[in-house]
Design an enzyme around this catalytic site. Sequence first.
Site, PDB file in Angstrom:
ATOM      1  N   ARG A  18       0.821  -1.208   0.000  1.00 28.46           N
ATOM      2  CA  ARG A  18       0.000   0.000   0.000  1.00 28.46           C
ATOM      3  C   ARG A  18       0.859   1.264   0.000  1.00 28.46           C
ATOM      4  NH1 ARG A  18      -3.376  -0.563   5.247  1.00 28.46           N
ATOM      5  NH2 ARG A  18      -1.369  -1.467   5.911  1.00 28.46           N
ATOM      6  N   LYS A  77       3.053   2.177   7.445  1.00 32.24           N
ATOM      7  CA  LYS A  77       3.436   1.296   8.546  1.00 32.24           C
ATOM      8  C   LYS A  77       4.729   1.767   9.202  1.00 32.24           C
ATOM      9  CE  LYS A  77       1.200  -1.717   9.535  1.00 32.24           C
ATOM     10  NZ  LYS A  77       0.022  -1.755  10.434  1.00 32.24           N
ATOM     11  N   HIS A  96       1.334   3.030  15.974  1.00 34.36           N
ATOM     12  CA  HIS A  96       0.935   1.957  16.898  1.00 34.36           C
ATOM     13  C   HIS A  96       1.652   2.069  18.244  1.00 34.36           C
ATOM     14  CE1 HIS A  96      -1.207   0.202  13.561  1.00 34.36           C
ATOM     15  NE2 HIS A  96      -0.101   0.127  12.852  1.00 34.36           N
ATOM     16  N   PHE A 135      -8.475   2.474   6.897  1.00 30.78           N
ATOM     17  CA  PHE A 135      -8.461   1.312   6.009  1.00 30.78           C
ATOM     18  C   PHE A 135      -9.479   0.268   6.454  1.00 30.78           C
ATOM     19  CE2 PHE A 135      -4.183   2.870   4.914  1.00 30.78           C
ATOM     20  CZ  PHE A 135      -4.165   2.642   3.546  1.00 30.78           C
TER      21      PHE A 135
END
Length: 368
Positions: A18, A77, A96, A135
């Site tokens: 992505r 990410k 995260h 997403f």
Amino acid sequence: MVAPHLWLRAETKPLEERSALTPRTAKILADAGFQITIERSSQRAFKDKEFERLGFPMVPEGSWRHAPKDAYIIGLKELPENDNSPLKHTHIQFAHCYKNQEGWREVLSRFPAGNGLLYDLEFLQDDNGRRVAAFGYHAGFAGSAISCLVWAHQLLHPNKQFPAIRPFPNEKSLVRHVARQVRLALKKNNNQYPRILVIGALGRCGTGACDLASKIGIPFDNILRWDINETKKGGPFTEITESDIFVNCIYLSMPIPKFCTVESLNVPNRKLRVVCDVSCDTTNPNNPIPIYNVNTTFDHPTVEVKGVTTPPPLEVISIDHLPTLLPRESSEAFSEALIPSLLALKDVDNAPVWVRAKKLYETMVQKL
């Protein structure tokens, strides 16, 4: 006012195809006066030539470290592993590290160490507290698809490990493949379609999971759509063991009773074969599905549940970047939703979406 400079970094997470920006959305920003720099990438679903064709400057993968200090480094990410060096730039990404995930301090501390800044994509919210871009739909869609493939594989190839899976070029090809495998498996299941329980069915993620099930031909009554009204009584839930597939699509924001445990699943007459934890709160101490402790990958999509000794086999899918199963479509949808917020970077000190994100970052840094 100086035009913002967005630097699209190449993703380094294995099999992550992505992209936070696509050729189409990058052009929208460029036409609005933004300076855009694109890192080359051998794994991005959008090829370098698609950006080059539009005239964007291309730079080597990983060169964001040497980007101008005022450039916004945008990606999806995590940053490359085995690097704890201070970060001097403003990064826009999914980090995260705001929900007590394992290693969150190490991740977050790199930003203040280098006088950098983190705008976490997961926490960019509008005035109503709703995420501006997510997403979720494609995560649920992909999780449901892989779940059905694992269910079919167990019936068609007993005692054989589910193989590696790779991204699909588009939704149509994915739906066709999953539908074909499920039809083949029906012959081994008395022509009975699986029963799928989706928890969090009213959200974007749950909607995607239910849509995939419908598109591959699973009857409406075989798709159990649960949300907060069904779970408020508190688990564990016997309905999970009575379903063939359980897809967890909730957004975990506080401790809640467990949906299932090893003990609740280790019962006679269990139908459940596949659990897909789309939410993937693997290391969160409040994970409502404490039956696994590792993230699976596209190379190794499933892990067996240890401690469950009753048949049939029980496998968990805990891939933390499921939307990359449909990388082009999920990227286009996400990036398009993000455009209004990115355009607001021209007034970053006053735009509410960015002011809130910066305040949250500063609050989290205080917890270090």
